[in-house]
Design a protein around this motif. Sequence first.
Motif, short mmCIF file in Angstrom:
data_model
loop_
_atom_site.label_atom_id
_atom_site.label_comp_id
_atom_site.label_asym_id
_atom_site.label_seq_id
_atom_site.Cartn_x
_atom_site.Cartn_y
_atom_site.Cartn_z
N LEU A 1 62.14 26.41 67.90
CA LEU A 1 61.94 25.79 66.59
C LEU A 1 60.46 25.76 66.23
O LEU A 1 60.07 26.07 65.09
CB LEU A 1 62.53 24.38 66.61
N ILE A 2 59.62 25.42 67.18
CA ILE A 2 58.18 25.34 66.90
C ILE A 2 57.57 26.72 66.73
O ILE A 2 56.73 26.96 65.84
CB ILE A 2 57.48 24.55 68.03
N LEU B 1 56.93 24.38 76.05
CA LEU B 1 56.43 24.99 74.83
C LEU B 1 55.60 26.23 75.13
O LEU B 1 55.64 27.23 74.38
CB LEU B 1 55.59 23.99 74.04
N ALA B 2 54.87 26.21 76.22
CA ALA B 2 54.06 27.38 76.59
C ALA B 2 54.92 28.51 77.15
O ALA B 2 54.70 29.69 76.83
CB ALA B 2 53.01 26.97 77.61
N LEU C 1 51.16 23.87 71.36
CA LEU C 1 51.45 22.76 72.27
C LEU C 1 51.41 21.45 71.48
O LEU C 1 51.30 21.45 70.25
CB LEU C 1 50.44 22.75 73.41
N ILE C 2 51.52 20.35 72.19
CA ILE C 2 51.51 19.03 71.55
C ILE C 2 50.12 18.76 70.98
O ILE C 2 49.10 18.91 71.67
CB ILE C 2 51.92 17.95 72.56
N ASP C 3 50.06 18.35 69.71
CA ASP C 3 48.80 18.11 69.03
C ASP C 3 48.40 16.63 69.00
O ASP C 3 47.21 16.32 68.81
CB ASP C 3 48.87 18.61 67.58
N GLY C 4 49.36 15.76 69.14
CA GLY C 4 49.07 14.33 69.07
C GLY C 4 50.24 13.51 69.56
O GLY C 4 51.32 14.05 69.87
N ILE C 5 50.04 12.21 69.66
CA ILE C 5 51.03 11.31 70.25
C ILE C 5 51.29 10.15 69.30
O ILE C 5 50.36 9.61 68.68
CB ILE C 5 50.54 10.77 71.61
#
Length: 577
Positions: free
Chosen positions: A477-478, A509-510, A520-524
Amino acid sequence: MLDFFTIFGKGGIVLWCFQGAGVTESFTGPVNALIRSVILQVGFQKILTLTYVDKLITDVQLQFRDRYKNELDKNVSLKLLNSNFEFENDFNMLLREAEDSSKAKGPASMRTFTESLKSQKTVKSMIETKGGDKVKEQGGKKNKNAKKEGKLHIGQPVVFSLLTGHSTSFSATKSPKPQKPKEKQRRVWDMGGSSPTALDYSDPNSPDVPVEPARDVCINTIFVLLHSKTGCLLHHCWYSTGGLSTLHSPKKGVGFGGMFGMLKGLVGAKSLSREDMEPVLDKMRDHLIAKNVAAEISIQLCDSVAKKLEGKVMGTFTTVASTVKQALQESLVQILQPKRRVDILRDVLEARSQRRPFIVTFCGVNGVGKSTNLAKISFWLIENGFTVLIAACDTFRAGAVEQLRTHQRRLNSLHPPEQHGGRPVVQLYEKGYGKDAAGIAMEAIAYARNQAFDVVLVDTAGRMQDNAPLMTALAKLIAVNMPDLVLFVGEALVGNEAVDQLVKFNQALADHSMSDKPRLIDGIVLTKFDTIDDKVGAAISMTYITGQPIVFVGTGQTYNDLRSLNARAVVSALMKA
């Protein structure tokens, strides 16, 4: 003169204080720091030049107690803090009375020689004649100090009192017979013996070299001389039972213990070693774990602090514990502060100028609050004048679409379409259940572009980090839709689990990305932050693993309960005992 005088209660609340003109803040600061860290034993009233101190303290205590008896009987700390004790005039009056009484008394002067009884005696009056009568003085009178019951002889002991100045003599009825003087005896040393060779200790390897026994020295008072402006240590000495002694720098192999050892550890010039910091680091590590920081992260943080401080020279009036704690606080603040610019509103405006929507994708494990916090962020965007399209890409959980539809209706009721030109500020794009989530997200983005929506918020299904098929679907999806921002939603209640979740989400994701530079994850988004009190360690764990900032913090049940993270406030709560 009197420089400082204070009155405080048993609880430590300062009720009133007097500070002389010679006391400045630059001087009191280092001294107060020393008193807070070391318990100084104060004594020896005799060395004070102010002889009226005892009387002044007693008078002030009685006067203050009698004047403010009603206020002190209440014994309520808050009322004592709010009370205003006007005591300056009374104190000045008592101080003047004490000074005047001290000057009036004055030290007792010594009598002159002519005023003493000793001046009335002569050598002739103390010499006995053959017939037993004393030699009369000029004028024919006998010595009036001679007693009837005995006679005073040459060599008779006379005791003179240094305190009273009076002399006392002891008399005898008979004159003592002269004794033959003894021969001079050879001096025998206590540890030497009679042999001259036994006194030779020039050979250091000799087993008979006496060792002087250790003596207990009672340090009663420590005097510290500080620079009035810089606070640097100029001179220090102790006052013991043996007198005043200066503390010199210890030579190699010679150590000072007790109070001087503690003082020397405070005044700087000490290089930190790993052995010095190890006990403090162990306590800090256990403290971080108790505050919900992952154990692995706690160990790494303490190790990095130890490497940073090893070999560093401590400052004046600092301890190892305070130095380590300060360094750890600075490291934690740096971890929580963003390494890059995080300004979603500015990014949305930039995307609008390019005539495209700004896309945000939410991911995380089950039950952390993805849909709820997506609705909070929608409300925040609407409040800032943007239109929002919610993409319902959770096609697995029953009720997921209905939950988002409920949020859509409530948000539109708070911002009616009539106030925005007849157009709803938030809409829901959904295709039901059992469909491909990546395809629904692609269609929602195309719809938002055609309808000129400012932001697209993509809701995804919750999944465990060990579920490979669902992690592959999230990576697809990403990778297909290339969102502008990928937010990981995690709850503040987790400890060690936060590390495992983030590591495996990023790894999936990688691994399943079709690009050389995977997203990858950009923030939380940290949820349920209002349920943990001061156990805020999950924020440290998540940020340390990803290196990405905490963009939002969920703190309650309403749409307004969304905050940005205050790094220093979080660290302060984390370090609180």
